[in-house]
Structure formats: structure tokens, C-alpha cells
Design an enzyme around this catalytic site. Sequence first.
Site, short mmCIF file in Angstrom:
data_model
loop_
_atom_site.label_atom_id
_atom_site.label_comp_id
_atom_site.label_asym_id
_atom_site.label_seq_id
_atom_site.Cartn_x
_atom_site.Cartn_y
_atom_site.Cartn_z
N LYS A 78 4.88 -11.50 -10.82
CA LYS A 78 4.06 -10.81 -9.59
C LYS A 78 3.21 -9.74 -11.03
CE LYS A 78 4.54 -6.26 -7.28
NZ LYS A 78 5.89 -5.14 -6.77
N SER A 153 5.83 -4.81 -1.98
CA SER A 153 4.46 -5.39 -2.34
C SER A 153 4.49 -7.00 -3.05
CB SER A 153 3.75 -4.42 -3.40
OG SER A 153 4.52 -3.61 -3.90
N SER A 177 9.73 -2.47 -2.11
CA SER A 177 8.76 -3.85 -2.46
C SER A 177 9.39 -4.92 -2.76
CB SER A 177 7.72 -3.50 -3.38
OG SER A 177 6.53 -2.52 -2.75
#
Lengths: 463, 58
Positions: A78, A153, A177
Site C-alpha cells: 500500500k 482505504s 481499511s
Amino acid sequence: MSAHFSIRQAADLIAAKKLSPVELTQTCLDRVAKLDGELHSFLLLTAERALADAKAAEGRQMAGNLKGVLDGIPIGHKDIYCTAGIRTTAHSKLLEDFVPTDDSVVVQKWAAAGSVMMGKLATHEFAMGGPSFDLPWPPVRNPWNTAHFTAGSSSGTGAAVAAGLVLGGTGSDTGGSIRGPSALCGLAGIKPTYGTASRVGVLPLSFTLDHTGPMAWTVEDCAILLQAMAGHDPADPASATGATPDFLADLSKGVKGLKIGVISHFHEVDNPVSAATKAGIDAALDFFRKEGADIREVTLSPMMDYNAPGWLILTSEAYAVHEPWLKTRFNDYGELLRDRLAMGALISASDYVQATRRRRVLCQEMAAAMADLDIMITASAPGEAPKIDEVPKWAMLEKPNFTMPFNLTGLPALSVCTGFGTGGLPISMQIIGKPFQEATVFRAGHAYETAMSWRARRPAMAA
Amino acid sequence: MTLQEFGVFFDKAGLPLSATQKETLYQAWPMLQAMIKRATAPMPRSAEPSIVFQPEQK
């Protein structure tokens, strides 16, 4: 090669010299070339680095000195995990050209385990806004139906794992997330106990709620990845000091004798889920019952009682992190994030302190409810993924989400796919454990997942 | 709270919001307000949960 492998399957084949890490990596790169123009899961593909990593792994394979299960496995990070010499943007114009000098601790650990770094994966801006259409890069699309949302996210990791562009990846979880995109993309994803894995070198959102964790196709893969990222880090003040558990130890023990609490009011009353999601949870409970688990009802405070202090703490801490930029570069943020962050100016110091006091009461309530249980179960998400252009801007204020209660209390929580809804997109449930009892959470998730024949199904675009 | 009073919070915080941006946030204010009210509801004196500081032990 067209088959999709889990990390465990690939690792077994690599160990037996039946699968080349270079060939596996090239297959993933080919899938990125074919699919990611539509998915937008990668912000930066590091193909040269990936092939170099894969060749090094293949050398160890041939020499018979593989580093372990992750050696030669393609993964992604990420884009809030700092990577030395590799751009790390947080999917934001504010960090468009930011190139860190050091790897985050988790990136170091996975690299040391021999994994193949494929690149940097999309996120909601700074792990909070999204889906946003006004950032330098487009939002990620759901591989099960590209008109739909991935949640966030950790949106890039969700889409990339589901489509087989990587076999696993990092996520971060402050209010859901990791579990949100895992739920909507049909993966397994765990937010471990607060303090399990280091956050050093990961761009912060909310210091007392941020967790690092893995996302992968299977529960077992999550356990493998978590094992490689967990451990005390003296540089992270929240890092747990106890010995790192063996997350795979109980994986194959089945659920016989487990005491399972169902927080039905969370998903039936406080935020009623879709009929398919409810049916999926009920079917999972039937499975656990038939396998010899003891199923009971659990009643906690209403889910919004957990969400309210959670969002106040998150917004206040995120505001503190971003305040200098909010004052000087307000319009360089995407609209969604800047509006959510600006709300921090409306929360007083007293509100923040009262929310942290409320947090302690709720932690005590949750601990008491779990005292005579091994795990708890509720939903991960209300239903299938909505269309990407139909996500309400203030969704988190309108209805309580299923994930925040376990950020607030720091408990380990795993999202597991429970099948598919009427729209053909994944549905899911959440398995929650006691602090540092991830092995029990994995045990239940693995028993369920491996018994479900539909688990082999991948998105049509990646088939 | 009027929109004008609402906007003062951002001015005091030093955030350069436009009038339109303030108006957009004003629409969401009742939802945040409800959340603040829920999170800060008085607790019984006997409970008195506190936040604590734990010194590092080496």
C-alpha cells in the site's frame, strides 16, 4: 501459466522446484499489463525490481536454501508504506514526488523473507478519503465488476489480490481499511491486535487507532504474511512487547469446542445488512455448529456507541497529523479528504478527552463480553460493493460501520468471504478474537474457508 | 449555530475554506454534532474512567 495460486500453494510448488519464482512473477506482471489499465490498483509498478527479486529467489531455490514460505512470492505494498528510493505518494498530490530514504519496518521484513516486490498499490488519499475522482491517479475499480467500489482505504491491495496481480499485500486499518476492501473484493484480511506489527515508516493517520496488517486470498495466507510482519519494534511506542505468537499453530485444529458469540444486533438492528449477507453469516454459523462449536448470542452497546468515539478520535488525531498542510495547502487535498479532515476543527479538546474515556469503558465492556468466549462474529460490510459513483460522502457519519468497534478496542478482527450476493459480488463476515489470539481467529476462518467449494472462484476478468 | 458562526471555527483554526466549502461542511455538521453528543454523554461518577500516562519501564 494461467492458474491462480494461493501463497501456500505457490510456496509448496517453489519448495518442490515445480514452480519458478521468475515464471510466477512474469505471470503476475502479464496480468498487471492486461488488467490494471481498467483496475488502477498500482500507482507504481516496479517490474525491474520484481524480476530481480524473483531471479534472486530462483537462485536460492536452485541452491536449496530458500528463506521460507514467502521466498519468491509476488507481493505489493500500500502506498503509505515507505520504500527506500521508490516513490511513496499516499495517493495524494501533496506527496506526488516524495521518495523516502528508508523502507518501513514491514517492507524490510517482507523483503528479508525473500518476497518479490511488485510495486506500490493505490489507497484512498492518506488512507482516509475516497473514492476520489480529483486526485492525480484515479480510484481503484472492483475486479468483480469495475463499475463498483472496492471500499478502502487499502483499495489497491484489495483489487490486486482478487485479480491475482499479486498473491498478497500490505494494508493498514484505522477504521476498517483492511477489512472493508477485503470484504468487498472477496479476500481474507486481518487487522491484528493493536501493537502486533510495526507502524514505523508507515504514513500515520490516527496514532491510537492505526494498525498494519496483511491481505491475501486465503486465511492461511494472511497467517503466513502476518507471521512475517509481526514482532516487537522498540521504535514504535505502541508495539507489543510479548513474544510473537505462532499464528499458524492452530490452523488445522477445526472449531470443535470453540465458544462463539454472535453480535446479532450489530448486523440485524444497528445497521441491518442485506439478505444475502445475513444468510451468509447464518450459513457460516450452521457450519460452525455442525462442526461442534458452541454458539451463543452476545449483546453489547449499540454499534454507534463504538463508532462515535472512534470517529472523534480518528478525526482529531488525523487533523493533528495534517494541520500544517491544511493551513497551507488546503486545496491540494482531494475534496473528500480535506472536508473530512476539516471537521477536526469542530472537535474540542474536551470532546477528544471524553471520547478516549468512553473508549476505555467500551474496551471493558468488550473484554467482559469475551471473557467466556473464544471468538465473536458479526458482519464486515452491509452487503455487496455499491457502485463507485454512489458512495455517500458522509457514509461514516450516517450509519455505524462494522469494523470501527475493533479498532477502538484493539481486538484482532478478520474478514472472510461468505459467498456472493444477488449482484454476483462478494459478501462477507467478520471473526473477532481476544487480544493476541489471532491463532484462534485464523483457526475458525480457515476451517470455514477450506470447507467452502466456491472459494476457488475468481473474478471473471481474471479467470 | 448559524452558518456564519460555523465558519468562525475554521477561521480561528486558520483553515482557508471558501464560503462554498464552509456551506458544504455546514450540511454535514448535524451528523457530526450527533456523534459528538453520543461520545461525550456524561458517565456516572462512580465509573470515572480516565486516560492515563504510562512511563516507559526499561
